[in-house]
Design a protein around this motif. Structure first.
Motif, PDB file in Angstrom:
ATOM      1  N   GLY A  94       0.819  -1.215   0.000  1.00 33.51           N
ATOM      2  CA  GLY A  94       0.000   0.000   0.000  1.00 33.51           C
ATOM      3  C   GLY A  94       0.849   1.259   0.000  1.00 33.51           C
ATOM      4  O   GLY A  94       0.572   2.214  -0.739  1.00 33.51           O
ATOM      5  N   LEU A  95       1.911   1.266   0.803  1.00 31.74           N
ATOM      6  CA  LEU A  95       2.803   2.429   0.835  1.00 31.74           C
ATOM      7  C   LEU A  95       3.491   2.638  -0.507  1.00 31.74           C
ATOM      8  O   LEU A  95       3.595   3.764  -0.998  1.00 31.74           O
ATOM      9  N   PRO A 149      -5.422  10.315   3.729  1.00 33.99           N
ATOM     10  CA  PRO A 149      -5.679   9.638   5.008  1.00 33.99           C
ATOM     11  C   PRO A 149      -5.197   8.182   5.010  1.00 33.99           C
ATOM     12  O   PRO A 149      -4.696   7.693   6.023  1.00 33.99           O
ATOM     13  N   LEU A 150      -5.320   7.507   3.872  1.00 30.31           N
ATOM     14  CA  LEU A 150      -4.894   6.110   3.800  1.00 30.31           C
ATOM     15  C   LEU A 150      -3.381   5.985   3.971  1.00 30.31           C
ATOM     16  O   LEU A 150      -2.908   5.110   4.701  1.00 30.31           O
ATOM     17  N   VAL A 151      -2.620   6.858   3.334  1.00 26.87           N
ATOM     18  CA  VAL A 151      -1.163   6.787   3.492  1.00 26.87           C
ATOM     19  C   VAL A 151      -0.784   7.083   4.937  1.00 26.87           C
ATOM     20  O   VAL A 151       0.135   6.465   5.486  1.00 26.87           O
ATOM     21  N   PHE A 152      -1.504   7.990   5.577  1.00 22.05           N
ATOM     22  CA  PHE A 152      -1.237   8.291   6.984  1.00 22.05           C
ATOM     23  C   PHE A 152      -1.502   7.059   7.854  1.00 22.05           C
ATOM     24  O   PHE A 152      -0.690   6.724   8.727  1.00 22.05           O
ATOM     25  N   VAL A 153      -2.604   6.362   7.612  1.00 22.78           N
ATOM     26  CA  VAL A 153      -2.927   5.144   8.371  1.00 22.78           C
ATOM     27  C   VAL A 153      -1.866   4.067   8.132  1.00 22.78           C
ATOM     28  O   VAL A 153      -1.411   3.400   9.070  1.00 22.78           O
ATOM     29  N   ILE A 159       4.821   2.093  11.564  1.00 22.37           N
ATOM     30  CA  ILE A 159       5.496   2.452  12.818  1.00 22.37           C
ATOM     31  C   ILE A 159       5.019   1.547  13.951  1.00 22.37           C
ATOM     32  O   ILE A 159       5.821   1.062  14.750  1.00 22.37           O
ATOM     33  N   GLY A 160       3.712   1.299  13.992  1.00 26.95           N
ATOM     34  CA  GLY A 160       3.164   0.412  15.016  1.00 26.95           C
ATOM     35  C   GLY A 160       3.739  -0.987  14.939  1.00 26.95           C
ATOM     36  O   GLY A 160       4.029  -1.609  15.970  1.00 26.95           O
TER      37      GLY A 160
END
Length: 179
Positions: A94-95, A149-153, A159-160
């Protein structure tokens, strides 16, 4: 540390590209958010939008270089349960798609709005497509309301995942990208 990754350690090539991409994406987000603090039509807003587009294009270039070098540079063995491996694959894919797709969408937006795109003020990508304000607006909505917003998630999941490995699995997944 060599240029190429081993089964247990990230190589310098992957680390450099990872952190350069991080900085380019961060700069892209900062620039668009700072631009939003200025009124439309001001020189300050225009300058920050040039930075937003330029860093977005730089992020895309870094991602393309990463994809080209990935078979040569290799990658370490991936730790974790099967579900973690699958989630990691989805997040990374996705990224990759968004870091490449969002700048392309931005370029198309500008093309259809009949605006050339300045790249750090060094050169401009000229308008070569015909005007289509409706299509430009649709791409803008997809770019800002879906992709951003999707790239932010996905970044938060990335990171998580690194923090999960470090604090819960207590393996070296995070530290091998930092050392």
């Amino acid at each position: 540390m060599g240029l190429r990754s081993t089964d247990t350690q990230w190589g310098a090539t992957n680390k450099l590209l990872h952190w350069a991409l991080f900085l380019a994406v961060l700069a892209t987000f900062v620039a668009v958010n700072v631009a939003g603090t200025y009124d439309r039509g001001t020189d300050e807003r225009a300058w920050w939008m040039v930075m937003h587009r330029s860093f977005g294009l730089l992020a895309m270039l870094i991602m393309v270089v990463y994809l080209i070098l990935r078979p040569w540079a290799g990658r370490p063995y991936q730790h974790g349960a099967l579900w973690q491996s699958h989630l990691s694959t989805v997040v990374h894919l996705g990224l990759v798609l968004l870091v490449i797709g969002m700048p392309i969408a931005g370029l198309l937006m500008s093309q259809f709005a009949q605006r050339e795109v300045s790249v750090f003020g060094l050169f401009a990508i000229p308008v070569v497509l015909g005007e289509n304000r409706d299509l430009s607006s649709m791409i803008y909505d997809a770019h800002t309301k879906v992709a951003a917003p999707l790239v932010f998630v996905l970044i938060l999941l990335h990171i998580g995942g690194a923090l999960w490995h470090h604090f819960l699995d207590k393996d070296n997944t995070l530290t091998r990208m930092l050392k």
